[in-house]
Every structure is written in structure tokens, then in C-alpha cells.
Design an enzyme around this catalytic site. Structure first.
Site, PDB file in Angstrom:
ATOM      1  N   PHE A  12     -16.917 -24.820 -29.583  1.00 15.79           N
ATOM      2  CA  PHE A  12     -16.214 -23.676 -28.999  1.00 15.79           C
ATOM      3  C   PHE A  12     -15.478 -24.040 -27.717  1.00 15.79           C
ATOM      4  O   PHE A  12     -15.093 -23.161 -26.958  1.00 15.79           O
ATOM      5  CB  PHE A  12     -17.223 -22.544 -28.721  1.00 15.79           C
ATOM      6  CG  PHE A  12     -17.955 -22.078 -29.956  1.00 15.79           C
ATOM      7  CD1 PHE A  12     -17.313 -21.296 -30.906  1.00 15.79           C
ATOM      8  CD2 PHE A  12     -19.272 -22.445 -30.188  1.00 15.79           C
ATOM      9  CE1 PHE A  12     -17.969 -20.873 -32.056  1.00 15.79           C
ATOM     10  CE2 PHE A  12     -19.943 -22.028 -31.337  1.00 15.79           C
ATOM     11  CZ  PHE A  12     -19.294 -21.241 -32.270  1.00 15.79           C
ATOM     12  N   LEU A  13     -15.304 -25.334 -27.435  1.00  9.56           N
ATOM     13  CA  LEU A  13     -14.694 -25.701 -26.146  1.00  9.56           C
ATOM     14  C   LEU A  13     -13.211 -25.327 -26.079  1.00  9.56           C
ATOM     15  O   LEU A  13     -12.515 -25.286 -27.083  1.00  9.56           O
ATOM     16  CB  LEU A  13     -14.904 -27.181 -25.841  1.00  9.56           C
ATOM     17  CG  LEU A  13     -14.441 -28.253 -26.817  1.00  9.56           C
ATOM     18  CD1 LEU A  13     -12.963 -28.534 -26.682  1.00  9.56           C
ATOM     19  CD2 LEU A  13     -15.243 -29.515 -26.578  1.00  9.56           C
ATOM     20  N   ALA A  42      -2.706  -9.710 -21.402  1.00 11.05           N
ATOM     21  CA  ALA A  42      -1.496  -9.617 -22.226  1.00 11.05           C
ATOM     22  C   ALA A  42      -0.502 -10.672 -21.775  1.00 11.05           C
ATOM     23  O   ALA A  42      -0.542 -11.138 -20.641  1.00 11.05           O
ATOM     24  CB  ALA A  42      -0.897  -8.229 -22.080  1.00 11.05           C
ATOM     25  N   GLY A  43       0.378 -11.045 -22.656  1.00  9.50           N
ATOM     26  CA  GLY A  43       1.389 -12.038 -22.304  1.00  9.50           C
ATOM     27  C   GLY A  43       2.404 -12.175 -23.421  1.00  9.50           C
ATOM     28  O   GLY A  43       2.526 -11.283 -24.286  1.00  9.50           O
ATOM     29  N   CYS A  49      -5.853 -24.115 -31.938  1.00 12.75           N
ATOM     30  CA  CYS A  49      -6.953 -23.443 -32.636  1.00 12.75           C
ATOM     31  C   CYS A  49      -6.645 -22.025 -33.106  1.00 12.75           C
ATOM     32  O   CYS A  49      -6.765 -21.737 -34.297  1.00 12.75           O
ATOM     33  CB  CYS A  49      -8.189 -23.418 -31.748  1.00 12.75           C
ATOM     34  SG  CYS A  49      -8.911 -25.046 -31.579  1.00 12.75           S
ATOM     35  N   LYS A  65      -4.081 -21.724 -36.000  1.00  5.67           N
ATOM     36  CA  LYS A  65      -4.580 -22.404 -37.209  1.00  5.67           C
ATOM     37  C   LYS A  65      -5.784 -21.656 -37.795  1.00  5.67           C
ATOM     38  O   LYS A  65      -5.866 -21.441 -39.006  1.00  5.67           O
ATOM     39  CB  LYS A  65      -4.950 -23.832 -36.817  1.00  5.67           C
ATOM     40  CG  LYS A  65      -5.934 -24.540 -37.704  1.00  5.67           C
ATOM     41  CD  LYS A  65      -6.111 -25.976 -37.264  1.00  5.67           C
ATOM     42  CE  LYS A  65      -7.310 -26.208 -36.379  1.00  5.67           C
ATOM     43  NZ  LYS A  65      -8.602 -26.179 -37.016  1.00  5.67           N
TER      44      LYS A  65
HETATM   45  C1  UDX Z   1      -9.656 -21.657 -28.114  1.00  2.00           C
HETATM   46  C2  UDX Z   1     -11.048 -21.011 -27.996  1.00  2.00           C
HETATM   47  O1  UDX Z   1     -11.113 -20.268 -26.768  1.00  2.00           O
HETATM   48  C3  UDX Z   1     -12.146 -22.061 -28.060  1.00  2.00           C
HETATM   49  O2  UDX Z   1     -13.427 -21.445 -28.068  1.00  2.00           O
HETATM   50  C4  UDX Z   1     -11.978 -22.875 -29.355  1.00  2.00           C
HETATM   51  O3  UDX Z   1     -12.945 -23.909 -29.424  1.00  2.00           O
HETATM   52  C5  UDX Z   1     -10.582 -23.471 -29.428  1.00  2.00           C
HETATM   53  O4  UDX Z   1      -9.604 -22.418 -29.307  1.00  2.00           O
HETATM   54  P1  UDX Z   1      -8.004 -23.027 -26.512  1.00  2.00           P
HETATM   55  O5  UDX Z   1      -7.055 -22.990 -27.657  1.00  2.00           O
HETATM   56  O6  UDX Z   1      -8.259 -24.326 -25.834  1.00  2.00           O
HETATM   57  O7  UDX Z   1      -9.469 -22.493 -26.967  1.00  2.00           O
HETATM   58  O8  UDX Z   1      -7.467 -22.034 -25.379  1.00  2.00           O
HETATM   59  P2  UDX Z   1      -7.791 -20.561 -24.883  1.00  2.00           P
HETATM   60  O9  UDX Z   1      -8.111 -20.612 -23.448  1.00  2.00           O
HETATM   61  O10 UDX Z   1      -8.724 -19.861 -25.757  1.00  2.00           O
HETATM   62  O11 UDX Z   1      -6.341 -19.891 -25.007  1.00  2.00           O
HETATM   63  C6  UDX Z   1      -5.664 -19.790 -26.257  1.00  2.00           C
HETATM   64  C7  UDX Z   1      -4.361 -19.037 -26.096  1.00  2.00           C
HETATM   65  O12 UDX Z   1      -4.629 -17.668 -25.809  1.00  2.00           O
HETATM   66  C8  UDX Z   1      -3.475 -19.541 -24.950  1.00  2.00           C
HETATM   67  O13 UDX Z   1      -2.124 -19.541 -25.392  1.00  2.00           O
HETATM   68  C9  UDX Z   1      -3.669 -18.524 -23.852  1.00  2.00           C
HETATM   69  O14 UDX Z   1      -2.557 -18.405 -23.001  1.00  2.00           O
HETATM   70  C10 UDX Z   1      -3.870 -17.248 -24.668  1.00  2.00           C
HETATM   71  N1  UDX Z   1      -4.652 -16.212 -23.960  1.00  2.00           N
HETATM   72  C11 UDX Z   1      -5.942 -16.438 -23.616  1.00  2.00           C
HETATM   73  C12 UDX Z   1      -4.039 -14.995 -23.692  1.00  2.00           C
HETATM   74  O15 UDX Z   1      -2.862 -14.777 -24.013  1.00  2.00           O
HETATM   75  N2  UDX Z   1      -4.787 -14.026 -23.077  1.00  2.00           N
HETATM   76  C13 UDX Z   1      -6.083 -14.203 -22.717  1.00  2.00           C
HETATM   77  O16 UDX Z   1      -6.683 -13.249 -22.157  1.00  2.00           O
HETATM   78  C14 UDX Z   1      -6.681 -15.458 -22.982  1.00  2.00           C
END
Ligand code: UDX
Length: 454
Positions: A156-157, A259-260, A267, A270
Site C-alpha cells: 500500500f505504499l 479536489a484537483g 496505481c 491502472k
Molecule cells: C497510491 C495509493 O495511495 C497507495 O496506497 C498504493 O500503494 C499506490 O497508489 P500513489 O499513486 O503513490 O499511491 O499516490 P497517492 O498519494 O495516492 O496519489 C495518487 C493521485 O491522487 C495523485 O495524482 C494525487 O495528486 C491524487 N490525489 C491524492 C488527489 O487528487 N487528492 C487527494 O486528496 C489525494
């Protein structure tokens, strides 16, 4: 314990280095000769905060070494992690060829090994339901006498905080059927287990689905907030106030509600797509996971369209500074980043793009090579903005929040900021002479307060 990690990509390398830092004896197997040479030199092939230091430290004390000899590495291990990629195919289904290849090599090693001790094979790669059971049955058929177990151990990292996440997991999920293997995994992770109920054992299918469910749930929260930005912009509500308003409900919680301009990364896109295929394979059409993806694609497009409509001049011939190319801050990973959609949209309508990122420039340059003539690569955000008709923020690098905005506004052709990550302060932007467009927020805070007082 003796641990072998097959596949030293993102997950494999972080897992291996963290296990070595906990005192285990780790061998990393990497077939890509360039990557292997980099690792054997003690260099880190990916950018991830803290990883290089931990790699240096663990290599120095002999905790981790790297090889391309799968058979030998498996023969020396009690625990074998499969951390190879399971990328999406063009149709969204999961490409299992790397995992199948690794499974066959483990099988050959077990056939020669004739071990009396248990070898636990750990599937860390994200895989569709049924994969672990299939691997177990395949080995049973191919090496009937071998003493082995298969467990699923989803990861889950998060990129950018991978080392921290790996060393401080919220929970450890182990799927399987062998109590002996469960005990082995409990022993392996012992230093990380702060609460017994956070070490969870379940069957293979539950563990496999837990990973997809976690990522789909997180992506759903983001897509829901992103969908709400449409209503906020229509009715004059503020998504940041709503985030606090609902995030403080202990049943909802505050995480992953920002939001964004759309989520990206290796991840979420996919795994949500794979979840849809897993549902289809079960004869069920999941409207929910389909909607998560549609909303995300629409959000990226909506952000690009907002730039085009609020620019105050034709996009054709305009120069737009893109601040942020990586899919999020603290990574050089640009996979499925919102910036890709925005850049393509603007270039296809005749704009010139000035791109800047703190880590992701090289990756994006390679990815967008067919757009090379329309993109200027800027060494810093201030240079990117000079003479531009607008700035569009696609990644929330914290460095963007502390720039000399008054100076930047003075150098621009027209001082406009489209903040796709709501990372700047509205009033500060206005005070510095910018027309400021956030996501799902009224552009000016003071006016909102005044209006609500009337
Ligand atoms: C994610 C999962 O969090 C992690 O547990 C899994 O193992 C792999 O996928 P990651 O892809 O590294 O991790 O990034 P994460 O911090 O989850 O952000 C993913 C995307 O969501 C980014 O584009 C981020 O900008 C976006 N995001 C995240 C938002 O738009 N809003 C949020 O509140 C949080």
C-alpha cells in the site's frame, strides 16, 4: 531471515531495502542489466526520498545485494517476494507475462532445490483475483514434492513517502492457506507490527481484492470531490470548506478528499481500470468503478477547457506556463499525470507550452517527444512564466507556493493563474495582481465572506 526479492522496481526495491534495514538478509534479483549495474554500484535507479540513503547504509553493512541469477537467489531464501510489474494492457486488462515468467523460474529453482524447509513465495505485485491460487496449483502440478507455500501480500505504499509507508504500515495483509507461512510472515514483519490486529490473515482472494478495493475507494473519494467542484463553481460554494465540513465527520475522515485537476500515477488509473475488468470477468458491470474513471478523465479535460475559456484571448498563438508535470509532488513519475492531458489539449489548439517540474522534466521530455517543437522546457518556474499568457498548476510542489509572485506577475503578458491543485492563497494572488482561478472555489475569499454576511 533470508529473503529474495524478484523484481527491483519501485515496490521491490523499497521492500528489499526496508527489510534489509530491519536486519533481514536480502538478495534483490534484477534482470535489466542497466538497472542491475546501477544497483550494484549502490545507486538508486528511481527518485524516492530517503531510499538512496537507506540503500547505501544497507549495502554497506551487507544487508542487501543484487544479482540477476534467479535460481541461485531462490535456492538461498526462506521467503521469496515476487515484485514484478503487472502493467495494464491496451484494453485495460492486466499483463501477467512478467509474473508468469517469474513463477516459472521459481518453479525451476524449487525443482532443483528439493528443500526440507518451507519456502514461502510472496506475491506483492497487484494481481487479479485467483492469481495466487493459480500459482499455488501450478507449482503443485510442476513440482509435486516441493515444500512451499504461496501468500498474497499486497503493498500500500505511496510514491514520495514509500520508505516511511513501508516502515510504518497501517496494516499488513497476508492472504493464503498455510498457517506455517502465516507464522513466517508474522516473524518477517515483527519489527513493524505495533498492534496485533493490524497483522491480518485472510484467504488469497480476499487479500487480492483488498488491494484493488483500497485503491478504488481512495480514487472514488477523489472523484467524488472532483465532481463536487462542478457544483461548487455553479452555485458559488467552496470545495475546501466542504472538505473540512465532511472530513471532520469521523465516519468519513479527512484523507484523500482534496479536489484537483484529476488523479494520476502508476496505481489508481491502472487498478481502477483492472477492477472494472475483474467485475466484467465475474459477469457484473460495475457502474461505480466506471464512473470513477469517467469523472477523472472529465476533470482533466474540464481543467484544460477552463484555461481555454478564461484565457481572455484565443488559445491559438498563446503561451501557457505549466507548473508541475509529475503526477504528484516529491516524485519524478509522470505516468497518467493530469499535466499530460492539459499539455496535449493546449498544443492541439495551437498554444506553445513552457513546462517546468522539480523532478519530472526528463521523463516528460521523453514521453512527449512528438510535441518537442511546441514545448519549451524551463529550468525554473519564474522563467517559465515570463512573457506567458497564463500559468496552469498541475502538481502541488510546495516550492510553487513561496515564489515572488509580484515579480512574476510583472513579467507575464497577462497575469493569470489556473490553480489545478488549489495550492495557492486566493487573496495573496489577487493582492499580487493575478486573476486567479482555483478548482471548485470562488476566486476571491474576501468577497465570499462579504457576500455571506449580506
Ligand atoms: C497510491 C495509493 O495511495 C497507495 O496506497 C498504493 O500503494 C499506490 O497508489 P500513489 O499513486 O503513490 O499511491 O499516490 P497517492 O498519494 O495516492 O496519489 C495518487 C493521485 O491522487 C495523485 O495524482 C494525487 O495528486 C491524487 N490525489 C491524492 C488527489 O487528487 N487528492 C487527494 O486528496 C489525494
Amino acid at each position: 531471515m533470508d529473503v529474495t526479492i524478484i523484481g527491483c522496481g519501485y515496490v521491490g526495491l523499497v521492500t528489499g531495502v526496508c527489510l534489509a534495514s530491519m536486519g533481514h538478509n536480502v538478495r534483490g534479483v534484477e534482470k535489466d542489466q542497466r538497472k542491475l549495474a546501477t544497483l550494484q554500484r549502490g545507486d538508486c535507479p528511481i527518485f524516492e526520498p530517503g531510499l538512496h540513503d537507506l540503500l547505501t547504509e544497507t549495502m554497506k553493512n551487507g544487508g542487501i545485494s543484487f544479482t540477476d541469477n534467479v535460481k541461485q537467489a531462490v535456492k538461498e531464501a526462506e521467503v521469496v517476494f515476487l515484485c514484478v510489474g503487472t502493467p495494464p494492457k491496451a484494453d485495460g486488462t492486466v499483463d501477467m507475462s512478467f509474473l508468469e515468467g517469474a513463477g516459472k523460474e521459481v518453479c525451476d529453482a524449487l525443482a532443483e532445490l528439493k528443500n526440507e524447509w518451507l519456502v514461502t513465495i510472496v506475491v506483492k505485485s497487484t494481481v487479479p483475483c485467483g492469481t495466487n491460487r493459480k500459482l499455488y496449483n501450478f507449482l503443485k502440478e510442476q513440482v509435486p514434492g516441493a515444500h512451499y507455500a504461496v501468500v498474497s501480500n499486497p503493498e500500500f505504499l505511496k510514491e514520495g513517502t514509500a520508505v516511511q509507508d513501508c516502515l510504518n504500515p497501517d496494516r499488513i495483509v497476508i492472504g493464503g492457506e498455510s498457517p506455517e507461512a502465516f507464522r513466517m510472515m508474522r516473524r518477517l514483519y515483527d519489527p513493524l507490527i505495533k498492534r496485533e490486529d493490524h497483522f491480518m490473515t485472510m484467504n488469497w482472494e480476499s487479500a487480492e481484492l483488498t488491494k484493488y478495493a483500497a485503491n478504488s475507494m481512495l480514487a472514488a473519494r477523489i472523484s467524488f470531490m472532483n465532481e463536487l467542484t462542478v457544483l461548487c463553481e455553479h452555485y458559488g460554494a467552496d470545495i475546501e470548506e466542504i472538505r473540512k465540513g465532511i472530513g471532520t465527520d469521523s465516519r468519513i475522515g479527512p484523507a484523500f478528499l482534496r479536489a484537483g485537476c484529476g488523479y494520476g500515477g502508476s496505481c489508481f488509473p491502472k487498478d481502477v481500470a483492472a477492477m472494472e475488468h475483474i467485475s466484467k470477468a465475474a459477469g457484473y458491470e460495475s457502474l461505480f468503478v466506471h464512473a470513477i474513471q469517467t469523472i477523472n478523465a472529465n476533470q482533466k479535460k474540464r481543467f484544460a477547457e477552463k484555461i481555454a475559456t478564461k484565457l481572455g484571448r484565443p488559445v491559438q498563438g498563446a503561451t501557457i506556463a505549466i507548473w508541475g508535470l509529475a503526477f504528484k509532488a516529491d516524485t519524478d513519475d509522470i505516468r497518467e499525470s493530469a499535466s499530460i492531458d492539459v499539455i496535449k489539449y493546449l498544443i492541439e489548439r495551437g498554444a506553445t507550452v513552457r513546462a517546468h517540474d522539480y523532478k519530472g522534466m526528463e521523463n516528460m521530455r521523453a514521453y512527449l517527444k512528438e510535441y518537442a517543437d511546441q514545448i519549451e522546457w524551463s529550468a525554473d518556474p519564474v522563467t517559465a512564466a515570463a512573457g506567458a499568457d497564463a500559468i496552469a498548476i498541475c502538481t502541488d510542489w510546495p516550492q510553487y507556493t513561496t515564489l515572488p509572485f509580484r515579480k512574476i506577475a510583472a513579467t507575464m503578458n497577462q497575469p493569470i493563474i489556473f490553480d489545478g491543485r488549489n495550492c495557492l492563497h486566493r487573496d495573496v494572488m489577487r493582492e499580487n495582481g493575478f486573476q486567479y482561478y482555483p478548482m471548485g472555489r470562488p476566486p476571491v475569499e474576501k468577497e465570499l465572506r462579504l457576500k455571506s454576511r449580506v
